[in-house]
Scaffold this active site. Structure first.
Site, PDB file in Angstrom:
ATOM      1  N   GLU A 100      68.870 -35.054  38.049  1.00  0.00           N
ATOM      2  CA  GLU A 100      68.117 -35.970  38.909  1.00  0.00           C
ATOM      3  C   GLU A 100      69.039 -36.654  39.920  1.00  0.00           C
ATOM      4  O   GLU A 100      68.714 -36.762  41.108  1.00  0.00           O
ATOM      5  CB  GLU A 100      67.437 -37.006  38.022  1.00  0.00           C
ATOM      6  CG  GLU A 100      66.881 -38.214  38.734  1.00  0.00           C
ATOM      7  CD  GLU A 100      66.773 -39.379  37.784  1.00  0.00           C
ATOM      8  OE1 GLU A 100      67.762 -40.129  37.647  1.00  0.00           O
ATOM      9  OE2 GLU A 100      65.714 -39.529  37.164  1.00  0.00           O
ATOM     10  N   ASP A 158      62.250 -32.763  37.608  1.00  0.00           N
ATOM     11  CA  ASP A 158      62.420 -33.514  38.855  1.00  0.00           C
ATOM     12  C   ASP A 158      63.758 -33.253  39.519  1.00  0.00           C
ATOM     13  O   ASP A 158      63.845 -33.172  40.752  1.00  0.00           O
ATOM     14  CB  ASP A 158      62.206 -35.014  38.627  1.00  0.00           C
ATOM     15  CG  ASP A 158      63.133 -35.626  37.592  1.00  0.00           C
ATOM     16  OD1 ASP A 158      63.730 -34.874  36.798  1.00  0.00           O
ATOM     17  OD2 ASP A 158      63.252 -36.872  37.564  1.00  0.00           O
TER      18      ASP A 158
END
Length: 448
Positions: A100, A158
């Protein structure tokens, strides 16, 4: 045993890396085609802060970027002759790295090219580190945490979605005819995401590539709400001409609307994790994957107004505008118009969670992006911007705040909505209008 993807607020920060950042002017880089600042015009009917002049807001971003780079960008040595950089989770360049963080860093650096003469060098170093730490399940994706221990070697959705988007930005910014073919890297990562990290039945993001290989009860009917990135998915669809990414865009928007209708018709807040996506959505139970607050609006869901708000601004999606407008109207009422009254976590009914009686830009800055979808909230948007423009906390909070500042100041752009050929400062497309520089669909309308 479920592979834990822990909330960033719970990480134990490691010791300082002790590595000094190398700055050499010898790194050859073509001039960026979209240099900072860009001053993008977003969808018709949206707003930007107007309590500061544009040059002042650009200066805010430059200063925040300098702080962020000084505190979190780490020289990670060399591998195969290439300099590597990583984003550390601790202050003063310490701590582990997560995918991330690499995704955030790569997007930020690509957008700051033109201001930062070292942007391409840093971006390439971040990419080199990313490629050197592949997922043990899907090598075209990144291991969610490094240095990795048992359970850390698989992916988190993500991080890889942001990395893919950053590679698309790099392709638009510097082209792919040099030493690194950013376009090819982006397509390879998107192919891997689609294969191993998207639900084949629901067309929604999985928690990571480990979901299909795990022997527990985690499946594609369960998700992290902040992994719903319709702006990214719409861009992926334009970049790849992929029907599956168009479907993901549509289903993400529809599922977010369904969650709000089923769980929070008054506040619009969504939980960190959601289950039963194949039926009537439900908030996850405590400790579903991370913390006691997995079913609340907490450290993960705090990003939702920024993620969905970006789709409203870039693509003019009516669904996304409605979703963030509901959240934004509630938070302004809840705080009496004082952003300093925003708390660091809420139950879905809007009541502050225990031990969250403090201000955090992680929660406030994304609310600013959400407010941009409603011209009636100009005063509220101005107040939120003023509250977060110089507020620093830690890696996670500062990264999300900086990304939100880039959006609020008009310096965030979609790589599939820029003129591919042309000079520095190529045109950025305006959502919902027929612009010659935009990718177009049937009858010449801007594609969404």
């Amino acid at each position: 045993m479920v592979r834990m993807i822990r909330s960033l607020s719970t990480y134990v920060m490691g010791a300082s890396s002790g590595l000094a950042m190398a700055h050499t002017a010898a790194y050859a880089a073509p001039p960026p085609k979209m240099p900072f600042p860009q001053h993008v015009v977003y969808a018709a009917g949206t707003i930007k802060p107007d309590n500061f002049r544009q040059p002042v807001m650009d200066g805010d971003v430059r200063r925040f970027y300098a702080w962020w780079k000084d505190h979190y960008l780490i020289d990670a040595g060399r591998r195969a002759g290439r300099r590597m950089y990583r984003i550390g989770l601790g202050k003063r360049k310490s701590g582990a790295t997560v995918s991330e963080g690499q995704g955030y860093g790569m997007i930020i650096v690509a957008l700051m090219a033109g201001h930062d003469p070292q942007a391409k060098r840093i971006f390439d170093g971040l990419l080199a580190y990313t490629l050197a730490h592949p997922s043990e399940i899907s090598p075209a994706l990144m291991a969610w945490k490094s240095p990795s221990r048992t359970g850390d070697g698989d992916s988190a959705f993500d991080g890889d979605a942001d990395i893919a988007y950053a590679l698309m930005l790099a392709d638009a910014q510097w082209g792919s005819n040099g030493q690194i073919n950013y376009r090819r890297h982006a397509k390879r990562r998107l192919t891997a995401l689609k294969k191993s990290s998207m639900g084949h039945q629901l067309g929604l993001p999985l928690l990571g590539d480990w979901v299909r290989s795990n022997d527990n009860d985690i499946d594609e009917t369960m998700a992290r709400t902040s992994d719903f990135m319709p702006a990214h998915f719409a861009s992926f669809a334009r970049f790849t001409s992929s029907k599956s990414w168009r479907v993901a865009t549509q289903r993400t928007r529809a599922t977010m609307s369904a969650m709000q209708a089923a769980l929070t018709p008054r506040t619009g807040l969504v939980p960190d994790f959601v289950t039963h996506l194949d039926q009537l959505p439900k908030a996850a139970s405590a400790h579903f994957l991370e913390t006691i607050n997995d079913g609340d609006y907490f450290m993960n869901a705090a990003r939702v107004p920024w993620r969905i708000g970006t789709d409203a601004l870039i693509n003019g999606s009516r669904a996304s505008i409605a979703q963030v407008s509901r959240i934004s109207a509630w938070i302004e009422r809840n705080t009496g118009g004082n952003p300093r009254a925003i708390r660091a976590g809420y139950s879905l009914n809007g009541k502050p969670l225990p031990n969250t009686d403090y201000f955090s830009a992680l929660f406030a800055a994304p609310f600013g992006v959400a407010a941009m979808a409603n011209p009636a909230q100009q005063g509220w948007l101005n107040a939120v911007y003023a509250a977060v423009r110089q507020h620093h906390e830690g890696y996670y909070e500062d990264s999300v705040t900086l990304l939100s500042l880039l959006v609020m100041t008009g310096n965030y752009w979609d790589p599939t909505r820029v003129r591919k050929a042309g000079t520095s400062g190529g045109a950025v497309c305006q959502a919902g209008r027929s612009v010659s520089a935009c990718p177009t669909g049937p009858k010449g309308r801007v594609t969404r």
